[in-house]
Design a protein around this motif. Sequence first.
Motif, PDB file in Angstrom:
ATOM      1  N   LEU A  32       0.820  -1.216   0.000  1.00 50.55           N
ATOM      2  CA  LEU A  32       0.000   0.000   0.000  1.00 50.55           C
ATOM      3  C   LEU A  32       0.852   1.263   0.000  1.00 50.55           C
ATOM      4  O   LEU A  32       0.617   2.192  -0.752  1.00 50.55           O
ATOM      5  N   TYR A  33       1.862   1.312   0.867  1.00 53.57           N
ATOM      6  CA  TYR A  33       2.703   2.511   0.919  1.00 53.57           C
ATOM      7  C   TYR A  33       4.049   2.181   1.538  1.00 53.57           C
ATOM      8  O   TYR A  33       4.270   1.093   2.081  1.00 53.57           O
ATOM      9  N   VAL A  34       4.954   3.155   1.449  1.00 56.64           N
ATOM     10  CA  VAL A  34       6.272   3.067   2.086  1.00 56.64           C
ATOM     11  C   VAL A  34       6.333   4.160   3.140  1.00 56.64           C
ATOM     12  O   VAL A  34       5.921   5.303   2.903  1.00 56.64           O
ATOM     13  N   LYS A  35       6.837   3.815   4.307  1.00 54.67           N
ATOM     14  CA  LYS A  35       6.897   4.748   5.436  1.00 54.67           C
ATOM     15  C   LYS A  35       8.348   4.960   5.858  1.00 54.67           C
ATOM     16  O   LYS A  35       9.122   4.007   5.950  1.00 54.67           O
ATOM     17  N   ALA A  36       8.693   6.230   6.114  1.00 54.70           N
ATOM     18  CA  ALA A  36      10.012   6.575   6.653  1.00 54.70           C
ATOM     19  C   ALA A  36       9.841   7.106   8.062  1.00 54.70           C
ATOM     20  O   ALA A  36       8.966   7.937   8.318  1.00 54.70           O
ATOM     21  N   VAL A  37      10.655   6.638   8.978  1.00 60.66           N
ATOM     22  CA  VAL A  37      10.643   7.096  10.368  1.00 60.66           C
ATOM     23  C   VAL A  37      12.017   7.682  10.662  1.00 60.66           C
ATOM     24  O   VAL A  37      13.049   7.036  10.428  1.00 60.66           O
ATOM     25  N   TYR A  38      12.026   8.916  11.184  1.00 60.11           N
ATOM     26  CA  TYR A  38      13.306   9.591  11.423  1.00 60.11           C
ATOM     27  C   TYR A  38      13.118  10.674  12.470  1.00 60.11           C
ATOM     28  O   TYR A  38      11.983  11.018  12.851  1.00 60.11           O
ATOM     29  N   GLU A  39      14.216  11.233  12.948  1.00 61.79           N
ATOM     30  CA  GLU A  39      14.182  12.334  13.910  1.00 61.79           C
ATOM     31  C   GLU A  39      14.736  13.588  13.245  1.00 61.79           C
ATOM     32  O   GLU A  39      15.799  13.550  12.615  1.00 61.79           O
ATOM     33  N   THR A  40      13.998  14.693  13.396  1.00 60.51           N
ATOM     34  CA  THR A  40      14.514  15.962  12.886  1.00 60.51           C
ATOM     35  C   THR A  40      15.527  16.558  13.852  1.00 60.51           C
ATOM     36  O   THR A  40      16.419  17.297  13.446  1.00 60.51           O
ATOM     37  N   ARG A  41      15.348  16.252  15.101  1.00 58.84           N
ATOM     38  CA  ARG A  41      16.300  16.597  16.155  1.00 58.84           C
ATOM     39  C   ARG A  41      16.080  15.593  17.275  1.00 58.84           C
ATOM     40  O   ARG A  41      15.042  14.923  17.315  1.00 58.84           O
ATOM     41  N   PRO A  42      17.026  15.449  18.193  1.00 60.30           N
ATOM     42  CA  PRO A  42      16.881  14.422  19.232  1.00 60.30           C
ATOM     43  C   PRO A  42      15.545  14.515  19.967  1.00 60.30           C
ATOM     44  O   PRO A  42      15.159  15.565  20.475  1.00 60.30           O
ATOM     45  N   GLY A  43      14.809  13.390  19.954  1.00 60.89           N
ATOM     46  CA  GLY A  43      13.530  13.326  20.655  1.00 60.89           C
ATOM     47  C   GLY A  43      12.338  13.775  19.847  1.00 60.89           C
ATOM     48  O   GLY A  43      11.198  13.643  20.296  1.00 60.89           O
ATOM     49  N   ASN A  44      12.545  14.319  18.654  1.00 57.64           N
ATOM     50  CA  ASN A  44      11.426  14.782  17.824  1.00 57.64           C
ATOM     51  C   ASN A  44      11.296  13.867  16.610  1.00 57.64           C
ATOM     52  O   ASN A  44      11.908  14.081  15.572  1.00 57.64           O
ATOM     53  N   GLN A  45      10.485  12.816  16.752  1.00 55.05           N
ATOM     54  CA  GLN A  45      10.344  11.819  15.695  1.00 55.05           C
ATOM     55  C   GLN A  45       9.256  12.207  14.701  1.00 55.05           C
ATOM     56  O   GLN A  45       8.215  12.735  15.081  1.00 55.05           O
ATOM     57  N   MET A  46       9.522  11.959  13.432  1.00 57.56           N
ATOM     58  CA  MET A  46       8.554  12.250  12.381  1.00 57.56           C
ATOM     59  C   MET A  46       8.389  11.035  11.482  1.00 57.56           C
ATOM     60  O   MET A  46       9.277  10.176  11.410  1.00 57.56           O
ATOM     61  N   GLU A  47       7.244  10.973  10.817  1.00 60.48           N
ATOM     62  CA  GLU A  47       6.972   9.923   9.838  1.00 60.48           C
ATOM     63  C   GLU A  47       6.524  10.568   8.534  1.00 60.48           C
ATOM     64  O   GLU A  47       5.780  11.547   8.538  1.00 60.48           O
ATOM     65  N   THR A  48       7.006  10.008   7.443  1.00 64.09           N
ATOM     66  CA  THR A  48       6.574  10.435   6.121  1.00 64.09           C
ATOM     67  C   THR A  48       6.199   9.192   5.324  1.00 64.09           C
ATOM     68  O   THR A  48       6.901   8.173   5.403  1.00 64.09           O
ATOM     69  N   ILE A  49       5.083   9.252   4.597  1.00 64.65           N
ATOM     70  CA  ILE A  49       4.663   8.095   3.806  1.00 64.65           C
ATOM     71  C   ILE A  49       4.506   8.497   2.343  1.00 64.65           C
ATOM     72  O   ILE A  49       4.267   9.670   2.028  1.00 64.65           O
ATOM     73  N   SER A  50       4.651   7.514   1.461  1.00 69.80           N
ATOM     74  CA  SER A  50       4.445   7.709   0.038  1.00 69.80           C
ATOM     75  C   SER A  50       3.792   6.451  -0.520  1.00 69.80           C
ATOM     76  O   SER A  50       4.193   5.337  -0.184  1.00 69.80           O
ATOM     77  N   THR A  51       2.776   6.601  -1.359  1.00 70.53           N
ATOM     78  CA  THR A  51       2.068   5.451  -1.904  1.00 70.53           C
ATOM     79  C   THR A  51       2.961   4.667  -2.859  1.00 70.53           C
ATOM     80  O   THR A  51       3.994   5.180  -3.323  1.00 70.53           O
ATOM     81  N   PHE A  52       2.518   3.460  -3.166  1.00 72.40           N
ATOM     82  CA  PHE A  52       3.301   2.606  -4.058  1.00 72.40           C
ATOM     83  C   PHE A  52       3.334   3.137  -5.484  1.00 72.40           C
ATOM     84  O   PHE A  52       4.111   2.678  -6.313  1.00 72.40           O
ATOM     85  N   TYR A  53       2.485   4.128  -5.806  1.00 76.95           N
ATOM     86  CA  TYR A  53       2.478   4.696  -7.142  1.00 76.95           C
ATOM     87  C   TYR A  53       3.739   5.507  -7.425  1.00 76.95           C
ATOM     88  O   TYR A  53       4.120   5.690  -8.578  1.00 76.95           O
ATOM     89  N   GLN A  54       4.345   6.055  -6.362  1.00 77.48           N
ATOM     90  CA  GLN A  54       5.485   6.954  -6.554  1.00 77.48           C
ATOM     91  C   GLN A  54       6.652   6.486  -5.683  1.00 77.48           C
ATOM     92  O   GLN A  54       6.634   6.694  -4.466  1.00 77.48           O
ATOM     93  N   PRO A  55       7.646   5.861  -6.238  1.00 82.44           N
ATOM     94  CA  PRO A  55       8.753   5.306  -5.445  1.00 82.44           C
ATOM     95  C   PRO A  55       9.765   6.363  -5.025  1.00 82.44           C
ATOM     96  O   PRO A  55      10.960   6.261  -5.330  1.00 82.44           O
ATOM     97  N   ARG A  56       9.295   7.373  -4.354  1.00 84.68           N
ATOM     98  CA  ARG A  56      10.167   8.429  -3.835  1.00 84.68           C
ATOM     99  C   ARG A  56       9.419   9.174  -2.745  1.00 84.68           C
ATOM    100  O   ARG A  56       8.190   9.145  -2.667  1.00 84.68           O
ATOM    101  N   MET A  57      10.148   9.865  -1.902  1.00 88.30           N
ATOM    102  CA  MET A  57       9.539  10.717  -0.876  1.00 88.30           C
ATOM    103  C   MET A  57      10.550  11.751  -0.429  1.00 88.30           C
ATOM    104  O   MET A  57      11.768  11.560  -0.561  1.00 88.30           O
ATOM    105  N   THR A  58      10.042  12.872   0.098  1.00 90.21           N
ATOM    106  CA  THR A  58      10.897  13.939   0.605  1.00 90.21           C
ATOM    107  C   THR A  58      10.742  14.025   2.114  1.00 90.21           C
ATOM    108  O   THR A  58       9.621  14.150   2.630  1.00 90.21           O
ATOM    109  N   LEU A  59      11.854  13.954   2.824  1.00 89.09           N
ATOM    110  CA  LEU A  59      11.865  14.089   4.275  1.00 89.09           C
ATOM    111  C   LEU A  59      12.178  15.536   4.607  1.00 89.09           C
ATOM    112  O   LEU A  59      13.192  16.081   4.155  1.00 89.09           O
ATOM    113  N   GLU A  60      11.312  16.173   5.383  1.00 87.39           N
ATOM    114  CA  GLU A  60      11.460  17.592   5.697  1.00 87.39           C
ATOM    115  C   GLU A  60      11.611  17.800   7.196  1.00 87.39           C
ATOM    116  O   GLU A  60      11.479  16.887   7.991  1.00 87.39           O
TER     117      GLU A  60
END
Length: 397
Positions: free
Chosen positions: A61-89
Amino acid sequence: MRNAFLYILILLTATVACKEETPQPINGGAKAPGKVSNVTAERLPGKVLLKYDIPSDPQLLYVKAVYETRPGNQMETISTFYQPRMTLEGFGDTTEREVKLYAVSRSETASEAVTIKVKPGTPPVQSVLASLDFTGDFGGITARFLNPDSANIAIGVVTRDAKNDVLQADMHYTNQAEGEFSVRGFDATERWFGLYVRDRWQNYSDTVWKLLTPLYEQQLDKSRFRALKLATDAATFGSGPIPNLWNDVVTGGSTSNKTWFRSANGSGIPHWITFDMGVTAKLSRFLEIPRGAFDETNLLYSAGDPQLFEIWGSTNYSPDGSFSGWTKLMDCEVTKPSGLPVGVNSNEDITRAQEGHQFKLPPGLPPVRYIRIKSVQTFGNADYFWMAELTFFGEIQ
């Protein structure tokens, strides 16, 4: 009795049929999909662009990225299978970070993580800070900045009080590629001013400090202003007389006869009006609030809203209405912060109008008492113009 029994049997049959037709959860998705592969990372200002190959799985269904922008501040970004790319901000610095990528099925079953390390490019909070330049100006400071990524940022202005405590003085919001703004209201005494940059993810830059002395100026007393009508001056629209330009009333809309000045239809291009400030002063700047800044915002940057105009000054004008004895003080141009076409205004366009268009007069001009406003072009190419309020600053001679 037999009919009643048949009726109940029909209802039960219909209920069973409805239950059988109700959509069911997708089955077979409990198995985790395969992992993404061939992951690449491209550094962007405060961002990272990820590209990857997705697993061949009909349940993906989708691809999910889990990362921290700074220590203790976790973010998630998802992108559907239609587009094999995503931008982490949301990154506030260029520190290397770890990102975990998951392929997720329709039943929300995640694959094993693919872990990569990324390093964002220089974020706007840092690049804009590096470009900042600010100097002492009339009643405060003027700051200039570059924002080549047109990021949504806020530039904070702070100062210090007599106890050396830090006080917030202003917050300037923008997404323009470059610009300047002023903060006023300070005495002509030496004091510390600091600037910092913040983004929408609450990343903050350091604060740059300078010890500066604002230039002296005072707001001219509007109660002394008087309208003049010289031979060549344009006629005024009946419900928009010249004194409305200095009555400190900027709301009320078309139903009010105190909110704005308007020259008459058919005044031609160019045309002008004249008034007396009541004192002779060496002007430093003036502020123009356009009609519609607080209500009827559809009139902003359109119709009779001045785009190009001139300010002239005199201490001894000619009664024949000519420009003999007048000095051009400034060519003025109103620009929309957004650069959008006429009829389309951004929130920043409206905010700028509400704050007023600031015009700083060049140094070395002679003191003046009488002011002439010459309309050259409006945003709507009208043969009339309107304004809500004018405020002048300078030093009385």
